[in-house]
Scaffold this motif. Structure first.
Motif, short mmCIF file in Angstrom:
data_model
loop_
_atom_site.label_atom_id
_atom_site.label_comp_id
_atom_site.label_asym_id
_atom_site.label_seq_id
_atom_site.Cartn_x
_atom_site.Cartn_y
_atom_site.Cartn_z
N ASP A 197 53.05 39.70 36.38
CA ASP A 197 52.64 37.82 37.02
C ASP A 197 51.76 38.31 37.12
O ASP A 197 50.68 39.08 37.17
CB ASP A 197 53.39 38.37 38.27
N ARG A 198 50.80 37.26 36.92
CA ARG A 198 49.25 36.86 37.01
C ARG A 198 48.93 35.97 37.99
O ARG A 198 49.81 34.93 38.18
CB ARG A 198 49.14 36.50 35.78
N TRP A 199 48.01 36.37 38.16
CA TRP A 199 47.30 35.85 40.23
C TRP A 199 46.15 35.18 39.91
O TRP A 199 45.32 35.71 38.56
CB TRP A 199 46.58 36.94 40.55
N CYS A 200 46.53 33.55 40.00
CA CYS A 200 44.89 32.93 38.94
C CYS A 200 44.73 32.53 40.82
O CYS A 200 45.41 31.23 40.69
CB CYS A 200 46.04 31.73 38.46
N PRO A 201 43.31 32.46 40.46
CA PRO A 201 42.18 31.81 42.29
C PRO A 201 42.27 30.26 41.62
O PRO A 201 42.47 30.07 40.32
CB PRO A 201 40.86 32.78 42.25
N LEU A 202 42.32 29.75 42.42
CA LEU A 202 42.06 28.12 43.24
C LEU A 202 40.74 28.14 43.45
O LEU A 202 40.25 29.13 44.68
CB LEU A 202 42.96 27.33 43.65
N SER A 203 39.43 26.88 42.87
CA SER A 203 38.99 26.27 43.52
C SER A 203 38.90 24.44 43.10
O SER A 203 39.87 24.53 42.46
CB SER A 203 37.50 26.95 43.18
N TYR A 204 38.17 24.46 44.71
CA TYR A 204 38.78 22.67 44.34
C TYR A 204 36.81 22.42 44.71
O TYR A 204 36.15 22.82 45.73
CB TYR A 204 38.84 22.73 46.56
N GLU A 205 37.19 21.32 44.12
CA GLU A 205 36.06 20.08 44.06
C GLU A 205 35.38 19.86 45.14
O GLU A 205 36.09 18.62 45.30
CB GLU A 205 35.77 19.62 42.98
N PHE A 206 33.91 19.19 45.68
CA PHE A 206 33.42 18.83 46.68
C PHE A 206 33.81 18.94 48.08
O PHE A 206 34.70 18.71 48.18
CB PHE A 206 33.37 17.65 46.88
N LEU A 207 34.72 20.76 48.53
CA LEU A 207 35.90 21.31 49.67
C LEU A 207 35.35 20.15 50.65
O LEU A 207 34.29 20.94 50.48
CB LEU A 207 36.17 21.78 49.26
N PRO A 208 35.80 19.76 51.57
CA PRO A 208 35.30 19.12 52.84
C PRO A 208 35.69 20.54 53.28
O PRO A 208 35.44 21.75 53.18
CB PRO A 208 35.90 17.78 53.34
N GLU A 209 34.60 20.77 55.20
CA GLU A 209 34.65 21.34 56.10
C GLU A 209 36.09 21.67 56.24
O GLU A 209 37.04 21.11 55.95
CB GLU A 209 34.47 20.74 57.25
N PHE A 210 36.21 23.38 56.20
CA PHE A 210 37.62 23.85 56.62
C PHE A 210 38.15 24.98 57.75
O PHE A 210 36.47 25.63 57.62
CB PHE A 210 38.74 23.94 55.49
N CYS A 211 38.96 25.14 57.87
CA CYS A 211 39.31 26.81 58.99
C CYS A 211 38.87 27.45 58.10
O CYS A 211 39.98 28.24 56.89
CB CYS A 211 40.09 26.41 59.71
#
Length: 272
Positions: A197-211
């Motif tokens: 199995d392969r792990w595929c990281p995610l990133s979010y464009e213009f992600l607002p403030e988060f915890c």
């Protein structure tokens, strides 16, 4: 219906109060009138109250550059938004995320059959980048499967290819994200039998403030109920947020944004 019947029974209404009064038409309740079609609700995830003029100045010129918007304060950072043009409402509803004073503005469609407390402010559109995918899986079918895992799939950037295949370092897709749930840091892809199995990281464009502690959008780890100890490693970090470079001479203003107008597969139009 049962809830209403119980309420009526507990109140012990008089005969005059029991008499139902028909008000309005079906089109008014469903928000299908010409006036209602240009309206939406906004909720700003900010503890201190903010004036509606700030919303108009921060987002009005982005959504409706010619006619602007009208913003009515409904209290507790809820607003009624009236758009000068239909295209502006579509942009507010389908693009984003949008921020004011670095805080998230959630936009929900106008629904005349609901009270303000019944309107759902749980979802935002956002572009997501998926890396570490094999080139053979850089297509719309993969984007739809991953998109429905992360949120609700909306669309994919196909870079103009008719067959929907993208040859790039990442797969870029838009989802409708449930901000009540922790952000997904990646997806585990199951390939053919016998292949790890392969792990595929995610990133979010213009992600607002988060915890960084619980991964929820709308608050930070400083006020999180699941606050970690001083030396504990946070489960989430700023690598989830991706800020595409601005268009030369451009200004994103209060826009989180999808960047489709000037980002194609991570390459700027000026070749950089």
């Amino acid at each position: 219906m049962e809830k209403v019947e119980r309420l009526l029974k507990d109140l012990q209404l008089s005969e005059a109060e029991k008499k139902s009064v028909r008000i309005g038409s079906g089109s008014e309740l469903k928000g299908k009138t010409d006036v209602a079609l240009l309206k939406a609700f906004g909720k700003l995830l900010l503890e201190r109250n903010i004036r509606p003029e700030v919303i108009e100045q921060a987002l009005g010129w982005i959504w409706c550059p010619v006619r602007g918007i009208e913003c009515k304060d409904l209290g507790d950072n809820f607003f009624l938004l009236t758009f000068g043009q239909a295209a502006g409402k579509r942009k507010a509803m389908e693009e984003g995320p949008w921020t004011v004073s670095k805080e998230l503005m959630v936009v929900a469609d106008f629904d005349g059959s609901k009270t303000l407390d019944e309107i759902d402010f749980s979802f935002i559109p956002i572009w997501v980048r998926v890396v570490n995918l094999p080139m053979g899986l850089m297509n719309k079918s993969t984007a739809r499967v991953i998109g429905d895992e992360v949120g609700e799939y909306m669309e994919m950037e196909a870079d103009g290819e008719a067959d929907g295949i993208v040859a790039a370092r990442f797969l870029r897709l838009k989802v409708r994200l449930d901000i009540r749930k922790p952000l997904m840091r990646g997806v585990t892809i199951s390939l053919e039998e016998g292949v790890e199995d392969r792990w595929c990281p995610l990133s979010y464009e213009f992600l607002p403030e988060f915890c960084y502690c619980c991964g929820i959008i709308g608050h930070t780890d400083k006020v999180c109920k699941k606050k970690k100890g001083k030396d504990d490693v946070m489960p989430f970090n700023r690598e989830l947020r991706f800020i595409p470079p601005k268009k030369r001479g451009g200004n994103d203003g209060g826009r989180g944004g999808d960047g489709r107008n000037f980002f194609l597969s991570g390459t700027r139009r000026d070749g950089r």
